[in-house]
Design a protein around this motif. Sequence first.
Motif, mmCIF file in Angstrom:
data_model
loop_
_atom_site.group_PDB
_atom_site.id
_atom_site.type_symbol
_atom_site.label_atom_id
_atom_site.label_comp_id
_atom_site.label_asym_id
_atom_site.label_seq_id
_atom_site.Cartn_x
_atom_site.Cartn_y
_atom_site.Cartn_z
ATOM 1 N N THR A 257 0.835 -1.210 0.000
ATOM 2 C CA THR A 257 0.000 0.000 0.000
ATOM 3 C C THR A 257 0.864 1.252 0.000
ATOM 4 O O THR A 257 0.639 2.183 -0.791
ATOM 5 C CB THR A 257 -0.921 0.007 1.232
ATOM 6 N N VAL A 258 1.855 1.296 0.874
ATOM 7 C CA VAL A 258 2.721 2.473 0.959
ATOM 8 C C VAL A 258 3.450 2.699 -0.364
ATOM 9 O O VAL A 258 3.661 3.842 -0.788
ATOM 10 C CB VAL A 258 3.722 2.323 2.123
ATOM 11 N N ALA A 259 3.802 1.623 -1.044
ATOM 12 C CA ALA A 259 4.519 1.738 -2.316
ATOM 13 C C ALA A 259 3.705 2.460 -3.382
ATOM 14 O O ALA A 259 4.264 2.994 -4.348
ATOM 15 C CB ALA A 259 4.920 0.354 -2.815
ATOM 16 N N LEU A 260 2.376 2.510 -3.211
ATOM 17 C CA LEU A 260 1.514 3.188 -4.185
ATOM 18 C C LEU A 260 1.338 4.673 -3.881
ATOM 19 O O LEU A 260 0.832 5.416 -4.717
ATOM 20 C CB LEU A 260 0.141 2.511 -4.214
ATOM 21 N N ARG A 261 1.733 5.102 -2.692
ATOM 22 C CA ARG A 261 1.514 6.488 -2.274
ATOM 23 C C ARG A 261 2.579 7.412 -2.852
ATOM 24 O O ARG A 261 3.645 6.976 -3.296
ATOM 25 C CB ARG A 261 1.506 6.587 -0.752
ATOM 26 N N SER A 262 2.291 8.701 -2.799
ATOM 27 C CA SER A 262 3.247 9.698 -3.279
ATOM 28 C C SER A 262 4.515 9.650 -2.431
ATOM 29 O O SER A 262 4.458 9.867 -1.217
ATOM 30 C CB SER A 262 2.624 11.094 -3.193
ATOM 31 N N PRO A 263 5.676 9.376 -3.038
ATOM 32 C CA PRO A 263 6.913 9.323 -2.257
ATOM 33 C C PRO A 263 7.199 10.611 -1.489
ATOM 34 O O PRO A 263 7.601 10.569 -0.320
ATOM 35 C CB PRO A 263 7.986 9.056 -3.317
ATOM 36 N N SER A 264 6.974 11.744 -2.128
ATOM 37 C CA SER A 264 7.243 13.007 -1.427
ATOM 38 C C SER A 264 6.253 13.224 -0.289
ATOM 39 O O SER A 264 6.629 13.707 0.798
ATOM 40 C CB SER A 264 7.208 14.184 -2.405
ATOM 41 N N SER A 265 4.992 12.837 -0.487
ATOM 42 C CA SER A 265 4.008 12.959 0.588
ATOM 43 C C SER A 265 4.391 12.086 1.780
ATOM 44 O O SER A 265 4.243 12.491 2.937
ATOM 45 C CB SER A 265 2.614 12.560 0.094
ATOM 46 N N LEU A 266 4.871 10.890 1.501
ATOM 47 C CA LEU A 266 5.273 9.989 2.573
ATOM 48 C C LEU A 266 6.401 10.585 3.405
ATOM 49 O O LEU A 266 6.365 10.543 4.649
ATOM 50 C CB LEU A 266 5.718 8.651 1.978
ATOM 51 N N LYS A 267 7.382 11.155 2.733
ATOM 52 C CA LYS A 267 8.527 11.705 3.470
ATOM 53 C C LYS A 267 8.133 12.946 4.261
ATOM 54 O O LYS A 267 8.579 13.142 5.408
ATOM 55 C CB LYS A 267 9.667 12.006 2.500
ATOM 56 N N ILE A 268 7.281 13.766 3.685
ATOM 57 C CA ILE A 268 6.797 14.955 4.385
ATOM 58 C C ILE A 268 5.956 14.558 5.599
ATOM 59 O O ILE A 268 6.091 15.132 6.683
ATOM 60 C CB ILE A 268 5.993 15.832 3.405
ATOM 61 N N THR A 269 5.106 13.563 5.415
ATOM 62 C CA THR A 269 4.234 13.112 6.500
ATOM 63 C C THR A 269 5.043 12.540 7.659
ATOM 64 O O THR A 269 4.768 12.837 8.832
ATOM 65 C CB THR A 269 3.241 12.063 5.974
ATOM 66 N N LEU A 270 6.028 11.712 7.357
ATOM 67 C CA LEU A 270 6.862 11.136 8.410
ATOM 68 C C LEU A 270 7.548 12.236 9.221
ATOM 69 O O LEU A 270 7.531 12.217 10.456
ATOM 70 C CB LEU A 270 7.908 10.202 7.797
ATOM 71 N N GLN A 271 8.125 13.208 8.537
ATOM 72 C CA GLN A 271 8.810 14.299 9.227
ATOM 73 C C GLN A 271 7.831 15.139 10.043
ATOM 74 O O GLN A 271 8.127 15.530 11.182
ATOM 75 C CB GLN A 271 9.540 15.177 8.209
ATOM 76 N N ALA A 272 6.657 15.404 9.491
ATOM 77 C CA ALA A 272 5.670 16.220 10.197
ATOM 78 C C ALA A 272 5.213 15.549 11.482
ATOM 79 O O ALA A 272 5.077 16.195 12.531
ATOM 80 C CB ALA A 272 4.467 16.494 9.290
ATOM 81 N N LEU A 273 4.967 14.254 11.423
ATOM 82 C CA LEU A 273 4.497 13.538 12.608
ATOM 83 C C LEU A 273 5.586 13.411 13.660
ATOM 84 O O LEU A 273 5.323 13.543 14.862
ATOM 85 C CB LEU A 273 3.990 12.153 12.216
ATOM 86 N N ARG A 274 6.804 13.172 13.235
ATOM 87 C CA ARG A 274 7.871 12.955 14.209
ATOM 88 C C ARG A 274 8.312 14.243 14.896
ATOM 89 O O ARG A 274 8.932 14.191 15.960
ATOM 90 C CB ARG A 274 9.049 12.252 13.541
ATOM 91 N N THR A 275 7.992 15.368 14.320
ATOM 92 C CA THR A 275 8.346 16.638 14.965
ATOM 93 C C THR A 275 7.145 17.336 15.587
ATOM 94 O O THR A 275 7.310 18.348 16.255
ATOM 95 C CB THR A 275 9.014 17.586 13.957
ATOM 96 N N ALA A 276 5.935 16.774 15.415
ATOM 97 C CA ALA A 276 4.724 17.431 15.925
ATOM 98 C C ALA A 276 4.713 17.613 17.434
ATOM 99 O O ALA A 276 4.283 18.666 17.910
ATOM 100 C CB ALA A 276 3.477 16.665 15.479
ATOM 101 N N PRO A 277 5.140 16.652 18.256
ATOM 102 C CA PRO A 277 5.052 16.851 19.706
ATOM 103 C C PRO A 277 5.804 18.070 20.203
ATOM 104 O O PRO A 277 5.503 18.605 21.264
ATOM 105 C CB PRO A 277 5.663 15.553 20.262
ATOM 106 N N ALA A 278 6.784 18.525 19.454
ATOM 107 C CA ALA A 278 7.552 19.699 19.873
ATOM 108 C C ALA A 278 6.950 21.002 19.366
ATOM 109 O O ALA A 278 7.511 22.073 19.567
ATOM 110 C CB ALA A 278 8.999 19.572 19.384
ATOM 111 N N ARG A 279 5.794 20.934 18.749
ATOM 112 C CA ARG A 279 5.250 22.116 18.086
ATOM 113 C C ARG A 279 4.410 23.003 18.998
ATOM 114 O O ARG A 279 3.902 24.032 18.570
ATOM 115 C CB ARG A 279 4.414 21.702 16.877
ATOM 116 N N GLY A 280 4.194 22.587 20.240
ATOM 117 C CA GLY A 280 3.514 23.491 21.164
ATOM 118 C C GLY A 280 2.006 23.435 21.147
ATOM 119 O O GLY A 280 1.358 24.434 21.459
ATOM 120 N N GLY A 281 1.416 22.297 20.765
ATOM 121 C CA GLY A 281 -0.029 22.163 20.847
ATOM 122 C C GLY A 281 -0.728 22.213 19.509
ATOM 123 O O GLY A 281 -0.113 22.369 18.449
#
Length: 352
Positions: A257-281
């Motif tokens: 399933t992941v192989a069918l998704r947009s590669p750039s979207s996947l990389k952006i999403t991973l980075q966004a989620l992994r840095t979200a807890p530090a974003r202040g709410g």
Amino acid sequence: MSDVLIRVEGRVGRITLNRPARLNALTLEMVEHIRVALDAWETDSGVEFVLIDGAGERGLCAGGDIREVYEATLAADFGANESFFRNEYQLNARIAEYPKPYVALMEGIVMGGGIGLSAHGSHRIVTERSRVAMPETGIGFFPDIGATWLLSRAPREICMHIALTGDAIGAADALLCGLADVYVPSVRLPALLEALLNCGAVGLEDCIQAHSEAPPPGVLEAGRGWIEACYAGASVEAIVAALATREEPPARKAAATVALRSPSSLKITLQALRTAPARGGLRACLDREFGMALVRTSGHDFVEGVRAAIVDKDRKPHWVPAHLEEMSDGEVAQFFANAALKPSLWLDEGSA
């Protein structure tokens, strides 16, 4: 007839999304109507809580009307897209901060913007028919509407699985991930609705609990072993490789399933989620998502993803880049730098 029905019934402010032919997809006009109603009901002593549901048999809401965003992008009307996302995200925060109880009936399909209208509420009800999803990586976008905040509070690697695959989850898994609070069998919804319209805020909790029960087992809890092992990878490439080598069929299915998704979207999403807890709410996450949305909707993969999924429906998007390894960490960082240059979501509210 209006695309959103706003009325007061008894002591309840009722909102019903009313575009069943479009699975109640959310437009800017609908967002504005909902916000006006919430503003009015906040100071109306006759309204003790808010209840939102969707018309038709298929679900609460399939998300924002992404075809309108697509058409605005093609017309280079980026102001229209900015207005939509600004109003939608501000409404998400309004719901999360609303001073009165906000009850969401998450029956049937609840995706993207539909999660924004429900999962930020104080009382979130799912049924055995609930299919909750954030499928944005499949259209060249990313989980937004405060999803980076919502998912950052879910079990860590499970949230990565949901966000990267875009797969729909059922009631038990929505409860596990903190996207819902209570399970009510769909056969009891008419009785619950009648009870809600006849109770006040003081009796709200008891009213909901009287109709709730434990949900049927989900699938994510049983898969936590492979999910936690695979999604702990340092990169999307590592995650996909780990999934593909597991013995469990659901893991290999997730890899495909992941192989069918947009590669750039996947990389952006991973980075966004992994840095979200530090974003202040939530507000800080929404602010960053706003900049991300403005950059992303003006790019190739969003237009191509919507074309393939919604317009032409050939399900054959041509992503650029086509492969994960073709997008470097530097390019991911540049995306977030470009997003940070966009106007703040909160400029017109006077807060950062």
